[in-house]
Design a protein around this motif. Sequence first.
Motif, PDB file in Angstrom:
ATOM      1  N   ARG A  17      94.707  28.079   8.881  1.00 54.11           N
ATOM      2  CA  ARG A  17      93.905  27.202   9.483  1.00 54.11           C
ATOM      3  C   ARG A  17      92.318  28.081  10.047  1.00 54.11           C
ATOM      4  O   ARG A  17      91.640  27.518   9.584  1.00 54.11           O
ATOM      5  N   LEU A  18      92.821  29.287   9.512  1.00 55.45           N
ATOM      6  CA  LEU A  18      91.447  30.092   9.034  1.00 55.45           C
ATOM      7  C   LEU A  18      90.726  29.976   7.675  1.00 55.45           C
ATOM      8  O   LEU A  18      89.633  29.439   7.603  1.00 55.45           O
ATOM      9  N   LEU A  19      92.033  29.365   6.618  1.00 61.79           N
ATOM     10  CA  LEU A  19      91.552  28.794   4.891  1.00 61.79           C
ATOM     11  C   LEU A  19      90.271  27.515   5.492  1.00 61.79           C
ATOM     12  O   LEU A  19      89.436  27.246   4.831  1.00 61.79           O
ATOM     13  N   VAL A  20      91.029  26.537   6.151  1.00 58.60           N
ATOM     14  CA  VAL A  20      90.759  25.611   6.443  1.00 58.60           C
ATOM     15  C   VAL A  20      88.701  25.868   6.907  1.00 58.60           C
ATOM     16  O   VAL A  20      87.947  25.122   6.756  1.00 58.60           O
ATOM     17  N   VAL A  21      88.796  26.629   8.301  1.00 63.38           N
ATOM     18  CA  VAL A  21      88.064  27.222   9.066  1.00 63.38           C
ATOM     19  C   VAL A  21      87.072  27.756   7.811  1.00 63.38           C
ATOM     20  O   VAL A  21      85.410  27.341   7.430  1.00 63.38           O
ATOM     21  N   GLY A  22      86.714  28.373   7.168  1.00 61.32           N
ATOM     22  CA  GLY A  22      86.834  29.842   6.282  1.00 61.32           C
ATOM     23  C   GLY A  22      85.782  28.133   5.234  1.00 61.32           C
ATOM     24  O   GLY A  22      84.806  28.592   4.810  1.00 61.32           O
ATOM     25  N   ALA A  24      85.186  25.319   5.448  1.00 62.40           N
ATOM     26  CA  ALA A  24      84.144  24.456   6.324  1.00 62.40           C
ATOM     27  C   ALA A  24      82.845  25.373   6.118  1.00 62.40           C
ATOM     28  O   ALA A  24      81.769  24.456   5.902  1.00 62.40           O
ATOM     29  N   VAL A  25      82.631  26.383   6.900  1.00 57.99           N
ATOM     30  CA  VAL A  25      81.757  26.896   6.670  1.00 57.99           C
ATOM     31  C   VAL A  25      81.033  27.967   5.706  1.00 57.99           C
ATOM     32  O   VAL A  25      79.882  27.293   5.742  1.00 57.99           O
ATOM     33  N   TYR A  26      82.099  27.589   4.787  1.00 59.24           N
ATOM     34  CA  TYR A  26      81.702  27.442   3.459  1.00 59.24           C
ATOM     35  C   TYR A  26      80.836  26.309   2.700  1.00 59.24           C
ATOM     36  O   TYR A  26      79.520  26.207   2.787  1.00 59.24           O
ATOM     37  N   ALA A  27      81.592  25.230   2.812  1.00 57.50           N
ATOM     38  CA  ALA A  27      80.707  23.786   2.965  1.00 57.50           C
ATOM     39  C   ALA A  27      79.508  23.674   3.721  1.00 57.50           C
ATOM     40  O   ALA A  27      78.560  23.228   3.230  1.00 57.50           O
ATOM     41  N   VAL A  28      79.054  24.182   4.496  1.00 59.57           N
ATOM     42  CA  VAL A  28      78.058  24.370   5.698  1.00 59.57           C
ATOM     43  C   VAL A  28      77.395  25.128   4.702  1.00 59.57           C
ATOM     44  O   VAL A  28      75.500  24.515   4.870  1.00 59.57           O
TER      45      VAL A  28
END
Length: 365
Positions: A17-22, A24-28
């Motif tokens: 889950r942290l990898l997915v959030v990371g 997403a943040v990187y993409a933003v």
Amino acid sequence: MPPVSPFLRTAASHAWRLLVVGAAVYAVFAVLGRFHEIGVALFLGLVITALLSPLSRRLAWLVPRSLAVAVSLVGSAVLLLGVLALVGEAVAGESDRLVREFREGLASIQKWLERPPFRLNPEALTHMQARIGEYLSAHRSTLLSTAVSGAGQVVEVLTVLALAVFSSVFFLHGGDRMWAWFCAQLPDGAREPVGVAGRAAWRTFTGYTHGIVLVAATNAALVGLALYLLGVPLALPLALLEFFAAFVPLIGSPVALAVAAVVALAGKGPVIAGVVIALIVVIGQIEGHLLHPLVMSWAVALHPLVVAVSVIAGAIAAGVVGAVVAVPVVSVTWSVRCALRAHAAAAGPLPPPEPPPVTGAGPDG
């Protein structure tokens, strides 16, 4: 095969889950990096809106809202240009005296370094000055190309400022209606949480903007008064530099005062420069232990370590712009998190689902 322990299973579930959030943040941030001028312009537009919205609301009681917005923007622009013109006149009026005092100050600094306890070789200092002159002469074309590229950056800055002012016009005139329209496009279950988060974010951003402007103005007034009393050249421009530098917490004010110390060293000698360095410590203590707790606590309360890490991380990610934006972004994020948590606690747990209806009919009807 031995069974997987519950601890490892839980850690793995949180890890992905942290990898997915990371990601997403990187993409933003990658998207914002491609369009950082638009992001900076919208941020400046929000800053202008936060500063001028109280004035435009009060004027809207007397005149139509469109005229109130126009008067607020034009009046603030005239005031800002007037201050910049006053600073430019002060610099032009003191430029000849500053150049003369700067040369005399460099000569006195050289003599001071030649005496105990430093005892530097005069030939080494003269050789260093000659090397600096040779470097400037040899790299004149490089410096010229850098100045030309800087002119292109000035055009980019003016474009960002124009977009910021243009967006602030619509934010001031109908920002509440724009936000209401945005919330109306969301699903029914998401409208209330998003509304709570938006109100908390705007309240924190507005409070932070007003607070940091008040802190910067107080710092600039103290610095300008102290430099004027000490007789340091260009006291007014250095005070304006302190005002803008204070928007970078913990770092900006010492950098601006270090520039003032260099000017004092060249213009007034090492004694006055030492007094200015002591002023760095005093104003830093006033800002950190008096102004920020009194002014900013009602808007946002962040630990100094969080502020320092945020500023450094923002500077690494996006330079000066990142250092300025980092603290308000962290403050708004924390405020939204607290507001959503309080809203969820006030709403209470969700009711259990109703059981399916029992018809009472058997398989044979």
